[in-house]
Write a protein that holds these residues in place. Structure first.
Motif, PDB file in Angstrom:
ATOM      1  N   ALA A   1       0.829  -1.196   0.000  1.00 41.72           N
ATOM      2  CA  ALA A   1       0.000   0.000   0.000  1.00 41.72           C
ATOM      3  C   ALA A   1       0.868   1.252   0.000  1.00 41.72           C
ATOM      4  CB  ALA A   1      -0.908  -0.002   1.233  1.00 41.72           C
ATOM      5  N   VAL A   2       0.416   2.282  -0.721  1.00 40.99           N
ATOM      6  CA  VAL A   2       1.141   3.550  -0.687  1.00 40.99           C
ATOM      7  C   VAL A   2       0.984   4.157   0.704  1.00 40.99           C
ATOM      8  CG1 VAL A   2       0.813   3.904  -3.145  1.00 40.99           C
ATOM      9  CG2 VAL A   2      -0.799   4.941  -1.546  1.00 40.99           C
ATOM     10  N   ARG A   3       1.978   4.936   1.120  1.00 42.18           N
ATOM     11  CA  ARG A   3       2.004   5.424   2.503  1.00 42.18           C
ATOM     12  C   ARG A   3       1.298   6.769   2.666  1.00 42.18           C
ATOM     13  NH1 ARG A   3       7.576   4.035   5.407  1.00 42.18           N
ATOM     14  NH2 ARG A   3       6.134   4.032   7.175  1.00 42.18           N
TER      15      ARG A   3
ATOM     16  N   TYR B   1       0.965 -11.233   7.670  1.00 41.52           N
ATOM     17  CA  TYR B   1       0.252  -9.957   7.537  1.00 41.52           C
ATOM     18  C   TYR B   1      -0.275  -9.453   8.872  1.00 41.52           C
ATOM     19  CZ  TYR B   1      -2.991  -6.649   5.213  1.00 41.52           C
ATOM     20  OH  TYR B   1      -3.676  -5.537   4.776  1.00 41.52           O
ATOM     21  N   GLU B   2      -0.742 -10.371   9.693  1.00 39.14           N
ATOM     22  CA  GLU B   2      -1.408  -9.967  10.936  1.00 39.14           C
ATOM     23  C   GLU B   2      -0.507  -9.985  12.159  1.00 39.14           C
ATOM     24  OE1 GLU B   2      -5.941 -11.438   9.734  1.00 39.14           O
ATOM     25  OE2 GLU B   2      -4.747 -12.659  11.111  1.00 39.14           O
ATOM     26  N   GLN B   3       0.603 -10.759  12.135  1.00 41.45           N
ATOM     27  CA  GLN B   3       1.374 -10.938  13.369  1.00 41.45           C
ATOM     28  C   GLN B   3       2.848 -10.557  13.262  1.00 41.45           C
ATOM     29  OE1 GLN B   3       0.825 -14.872  15.123  1.00 41.45           O
ATOM     30  NE2 GLN B   3      -1.226 -15.028  14.270  1.00 41.45           N
ATOM     31  N   TRP B   4       3.402 -10.503  12.067  1.00 42.75           N
ATOM     32  CA  TRP B   4       4.846 -10.284  11.932  1.00 42.75           C
ATOM     33  C   TRP B   4       5.155  -8.844  11.590  1.00 42.75           C
ATOM     34  CZ3 TRP B   4       7.979  -8.842   7.733  1.00 42.75           C
ATOM     35  CH2 TRP B   4       9.364  -9.001   7.934  1.00 42.75           C
ATOM     36  N   THR B   5       6.277  -8.350  12.102  1.00 37.56           N
ATOM     37  CA  THR B   5       6.878  -7.096  11.657  1.00 37.56           C
ATOM     38  C   THR B   5       8.390  -7.317  11.613  1.00 37.56           C
ATOM     39  OG1 THR B   5       7.343  -6.062  13.803  1.00 37.56           O
ATOM     40  CG2 THR B   5       5.083  -5.830  12.932  1.00 37.56           C
ATOM     41  N   PRO B   6       9.148  -6.411  11.007  1.00 30.79           N
ATOM     42  CA  PRO B   6      10.597  -6.596  10.986  1.00 30.79           C
ATOM     43  C   PRO B   6      11.237  -6.681  12.369  1.00 30.79           C
ATOM     44  CG  PRO B   6       9.948  -5.001   9.322  1.00 30.79           C
ATOM     45  CD  PRO B   6       8.721  -5.301  10.128  1.00 30.79           C
ATOM     46  N   ARG B   7      10.560  -6.173  13.395  1.00 22.83           N
ATOM     47  CA  ARG B   7      11.121  -6.260  14.746  1.00 22.83           C
ATOM     48  C   ARG B   7      10.850  -7.605  15.422  1.00 22.83           C
ATOM     49  NH1 ARG B   7       9.446  -3.119  18.684  1.00 22.83           N
ATOM     50  NH2 ARG B   7       7.657  -2.083  17.733  1.00 22.83           N
ATOM     51  N   VAL B   8      10.036  -8.454  14.788  1.00 20.49           N
ATOM     52  CA  VAL B   8       9.797  -9.806  15.304  1.00 20.49           C
ATOM     53  C   VAL B   8      10.871 -10.706  14.697  1.00 20.49           C
ATOM     54  CG1 VAL B   8       8.168 -11.712  15.514  1.00 20.49           C
ATOM     55  CG2 VAL B   8       7.337  -9.349  15.545  1.00 20.49           C
ATOM     56  N   LEU B   9      12.015 -10.761  15.360  1.00 24.79           N
ATOM     57  CA  LEU B   9      13.186 -11.454  14.830  1.00 24.79           C
ATOM     58  C   LEU B   9      13.232 -12.931  15.194  1.00 24.79           C
ATOM     59  CD1 LEU B   9      15.819  -8.679  15.576  1.00 24.79           C
ATOM     60  CD2 LEU B   9      15.333  -9.600  13.318  1.00 24.79           C
TER      61      LEU B   9
ATOM     62  N   ALA C   1       2.439 -10.493   1.588  1.00 22.24           N
ATOM     63  CA  ALA C   1       2.326 -10.068   2.985  1.00 22.24           C
ATOM     64  C   ALA C   1       3.670  -9.579   3.518  1.00 22.24           C
ATOM     65  CB  ALA C   1       1.805 -11.222   3.834  1.00 22.24           C
ATOM     66  N   THR C   2       4.746 -10.280   3.153  1.00 19.25           N
ATOM     67  CA  THR C   2       6.073  -9.906   3.635  1.00 19.25           C
ATOM     68  C   THR C   2       6.457  -8.514   3.156  1.00 19.25           C
ATOM     69  OG1 THR C   2       6.805 -12.223   3.692  1.00 19.25           O
ATOM     70  CG2 THR C   2       8.516 -10.534   3.641  1.00 19.25           C
ATOM     71  N   VAL C   3       6.268  -8.244   1.868  1.00 18.08           N
ATOM     72  CA  VAL C   3       6.689  -6.938   1.362  1.00 18.08           C
ATOM     73  C   VAL C   3       5.803  -5.818   1.899  1.00 18.08           C
ATOM     74  CG1 VAL C   3       5.354  -6.741  -0.812  1.00 18.08           C
ATOM     75  CG2 VAL C   3       7.710  -5.872  -0.671  1.00 18.08           C
ATOM     76  N   GLN C   4       4.535  -6.122   2.158  1.00 18.75           N
ATOM     77  CA  GLN C   4       3.678  -5.100   2.773  1.00 18.75           C
ATOM     78  C   GLN C   4       4.249  -4.656   4.116  1.00 18.75           C
ATOM     79  OE1 GLN C   4       0.849  -3.285   1.918  1.00 18.75           O
ATOM     80  NE2 GLN C   4       1.276  -2.299   3.875  1.00 18.75           N
ATOM     81  N   LYS C   5       4.713  -5.606   4.920  1.00 19.54           N
ATOM     82  CA  LYS C   5       5.208  -5.269   6.253  1.00 19.54           C
ATOM     83  C   LYS C   5       6.627  -4.697   6.221  1.00 19.54           C
ATOM     84  CE  LYS C   5       2.704  -5.892   9.226  1.00 19.54           C
ATOM     85  NZ  LYS C   5       2.300  -7.064  10.019  1.00 19.54           N
TER      86      LYS C   5
ATOM     87  N   PRO D   1       5.552  -1.225   8.255  1.00 14.46           N
ATOM     88  CA  PRO D   1       5.315  -2.221   9.304  1.00 14.46           C
ATOM     89  C   PRO D   1       4.099  -1.932  10.184  1.00 14.46           C
ATOM     90  CG  PRO D   1       7.121  -0.777   9.926  1.00 14.46           C
ATOM     91  CD  PRO D   1       6.742  -0.405   8.520  1.00 14.46           C
ATOM     92  N   ASP D   2       3.470  -0.777  10.021  1.00  4.05           N
ATOM     93  CA  ASP D   2       2.295  -0.464  10.833  1.00  4.05           C
ATOM     94  C   ASP D   2       1.132  -1.384  10.467  1.00  4.05           C
ATOM     95  OD1 ASP D   2       3.710   1.528  12.072  1.00  4.05           O
ATOM     96  OD2 ASP D   2       2.897   3.148  10.836  1.00  4.05           O
ATOM     97  N   ARG D   3       0.127  -1.358  11.312  1.00  4.02           N
ATOM     98  CA  ARG D   3      -1.053  -2.200  11.075  1.00  4.02           C
ATOM     99  C   ARG D   3      -1.693  -1.812   9.745  1.00  4.02           C
ATOM    100  NH1 ARG D   3      -4.349  -5.301  14.272  1.00  4.02           N
ATOM    101  NH2 ARG D   3      -6.503  -5.565  13.574  1.00  4.02           N
ATOM    102  N   PRO D   4      -1.862  -2.751   8.834  1.00 10.39           N
ATOM    103  CA  PRO D   4      -2.416  -2.406   7.520  1.00 10.39           C
ATOM    104  C   PRO D   4      -3.859  -1.908   7.620  1.00 10.39           C
ATOM    105  CG  PRO D   4      -1.369  -4.578   7.484  1.00 10.39           C
ATOM    106  CD  PRO D   4      -1.482  -4.173   8.915  1.00 10.39           C
ATOM    107  N   GLU D   5      -4.209  -1.054   6.684  1.00  8.06           N
ATOM    108  CA  GLU D   5      -5.571  -0.533   6.651  1.00  8.06           C
ATOM    109  C   GLU D   5      -6.566  -1.604   6.235  1.00  8.06           C
ATOM    110  OE1 GLU D   5      -8.219   2.733   4.108  1.00  8.06           O
ATOM    111  OE2 GLU D   5      -6.022   2.881   4.143  1.00  8.06           O
ATOM    112  N   LEU D   6      -6.165  -2.461   5.295  1.00 10.24           N
ATOM    113  CA  LEU D   6      -7.066  -3.501   4.807  1.00 10.24           C
ATOM    114  C   LEU D   6      -7.053  -4.710   5.727  1.00 10.24           C
ATOM    115  CD1 LEU D   6      -6.271  -3.577   0.961  1.00 10.24           C
ATOM    116  CD2 LEU D   6      -8.009  -2.231   2.154  1.00 10.24           C
ATOM    117  N   SER D   7      -8.182  -5.350   5.862  1.00 13.34           N
ATOM    118  CA  SER D   7      -8.227  -6.650   6.535  1.00 13.34           C
ATOM    119  C   SER D   7      -7.545  -7.684   5.640  1.00 13.34           C
ATOM    120  CB  SER D   7      -9.678  -7.068   6.786  1.00 13.34           C
ATOM    121  OG  SER D   7     -10.324  -7.366   5.548  1.00 13.34           O
TER     122      SER D   7
END
Length: 538
Positions: free
Chosen positions: A75-77, A460-468, A512-516, A520-526
């Protein structure tokens, strides 16, 4: 009758003004704005020496509702909405550039959108798509601004990479007859490294399949493709320095160069990996005298004897050869799962390694010290080619007198190794880290051990780059040391899936990976909405 006629005329005039104001406000009940107010004031008397001006008609863009943000992956920011019809590519319309450095991007997007590439042009025509460099040296080099206005589109950025990503957004917006919405997109990635790693050593993937993934990755704004091409099961790229180690099924250098050229056109860097001192079975099959043996004489699978000078020579031969083949900065040295260090007493099990460690590093040195020295020596080799080394996290050891070089980046994938070190140990030491968290980002063919195929939804729902490691995030203060992440396909049970099945299985996890990694914020779309968007975009 005259009175009645005048009354009717007044009603008509009033209705006309009312309708004009409604059109000027876009029909949304909002403020008419200064343009509408100036239209009303245009009927004032003109100075005696000037002819009365015709009252301007409302701008056509004012009759449109405010645009909505484009739906893209990632998604565009940021999107500044505007009123207008948006933009669609039309056959015969031009793609123009303001700098010859953008010619490749211009030709590519012109071909994709069915437009005509016209090169450097200073004029403006209806329907134009213009690509430009803005010279903003302080901006994120992968950022871009896309403006849709007055029937034209302009994409500008500080580098050709940023402009390329803008064309990917436009390509998705106009997919299957879609319209790029009026307004301004301002976009940039959160993480500079957005990768996909492919194990071609255990499973032979055709050049055409890899090229298809490069195109897919480029459209999704990934910028790295890791190729793990040496392991116990195979060595998969043609070699001139050691042709004896190459598997029967392999990529020729000509095929690799074609992949590299395609990747370059999509602003993707290939990250080569020749893993050592473990995972060298294919090399050792041709050089059995270099295989590590225990004190009892038993051979250790995939492990090279790092006490022998010839071992370093053959690995450096290969590093030097492929450094000339692969351009770019990052280089993966592997370093994981050296089986000598899985023994309870490595010094007793491998006295030749213990002796070599003491000879090089002093009387108290250990096999772990010698192994760390091996990693540093290989880093020296690739550094001479202006490469930035990285290694798996289980190639770094706690409590050694020899420390891994500070510039070796940590590819963090697991916390299951012997003497496992938490991600915080690396971050607190100031190291740069790339996230390969096997809990979310490992697609291991055949699902051996405890692995299961990862789902896009979970990422998409649980991972971010800080979840190593595992499912817990490291503190936000370390975010700047986490350079990005990589989704990885490992082929432990190579025949468990075909190429087609692998492509289908990783499709949504990649998105999902590239979206985060982009945001890394919570995506707008479900997740349901995100998946539907992915299906629509193809």
């Amino acid at each position: 009758m005259l009175v009645v006629a005048m009354a009717v005329a007044l009603v008509v005039v009033a209705a006309g003004v009312s309708l004009g104001l409604w059109a000027a406000s876009g029909g949304d009940g909002g403020s008419t704005g200064p343009q509408a107010r100036s239209s009303q004031g245009a009927t004032a008397a003109a100075p005696p020496d000037q002819a009365p001006e015709a009252a301007p008609t409302p701008s056509p863009t004012r009759s449109y509702p405010l645009s909505e943000a484009p739906r893209t992956i990632p998604a565009v920011r940021d999107h500044e909405p505007a009123r207008g019809p948006g933009w669609k590519p039309e056959k015969g319309n031009r793609v123009v550039v303001d700098d010859p450095a953008l010619a490749d991007e211009g030709r590519l997007v012109a071909g994709e959108l069915g437009m005509a590439y016209a090169g450097e042009k200073g004029d403006k025509k209806a329907g134009d798509l213009r690509l430009a460099l803005n010279g903003d040296k302080g901006a994120n080099p992968e950022s871009y601004t896309m403006t849709v206005r007055d029937g034209r589109v302009e994409i500008e950025g500080p580098s050709d990479a940023g402009v390329f990503y803008g064309t990917r957004t436009l390509k998705q917006e106009t997919h299957d007859g879609g319209t790029a919405p009026e307004g301004v997109v301002k976009d940039e990635p959160a993480k500079p490294q957005r990768g996909f790693m492919l194990d071609i050593a255990r499973k032979n993937f055709t050049a055409g399949w890899i090229e298809d993934r490069v195109r897919e990755l480029g459209d999704l704004k990934f910028n790295q493709l890791g190729l793990h091409f040496s392991d116990d099961q195979g060595f998969r790229i043609e070699s001139s320095s050691h042709p004896e180690i190459v598997s029967q099924q392999h990529l020729t250098k000509a095929q690799v160069r074609k992949i590299i050229d395609l990747a370059r056109s999509r602003h993707i860097t290939i990250v080569p990996e020749i893993d050592s001192p473990g995972h060298l079975g294919a090399v050792l099959d041709a050089h059995p005298g270099l295989q590590l043996r225990s004190a009892q004489g038993s051979a250790v699978q995939g492990a090279i004897d790092i006490s022998k000078a010839e071992s370093a020579e053959i690995v450096d031969d290969l590093l030097n050869e492929y450094a000339d083949l692969f351009p770019g900065g990052p280089w993966h040295l592997g370093g994981d799962e050296y089986q000598a260090l899985t023994r309870s007493n490595p010094e007793a099990s491998f006295p030749q390694l213990a002796a070599a460690a003491r000879e090089r590093y002093g009387s108290g040195a250990t096999v772990a010290d010698l192994t760390t020295g091996w990693l540093n020596d290989r880093a020296d080799t690739v550094r001479k080619h202006q490469r930035v080394p990285r290694a798996w996290n289980d190639g770094f050891f706690r409590g050694t007198s020899v420390q891994a070089a500070e510039d070796i980046q940590v590819a963090y994938w697991t916390g299951k190794e012997i003497g496992a070190r938490a991600p915080l140990e690396y971050l607190e030491a100031g190291r740069k880290v790339i996230n390969y968290n096997d809990e979310f980002l490992y697609y291991v063919l055949g699902e051996p051990q405890t692995f299961v195929y990862p789902t896009g939804q979970r990422i998409y729902e649980q991972w971010t780059p800080r979840v190593l490691r595992g499912t817990a995030a490291v503190p936000a203060r370390y975010d700047g040391q986490i350079l990005g992440g990589s989704f990885a396909v490992w082929c432990d049970l190579a025949n468990s899936q075909t190429e087609f099945q692998v492509a289908a299985g990783i499709r949504m996890p990649l998105r999902a990976t590239v979206q985060k990694l982009w945001d890394p914020d919570r995506p707008e779309l479900s997740w349901t909405e995100f998946r539907a968007l992915a299906d629509r975009l193809g």
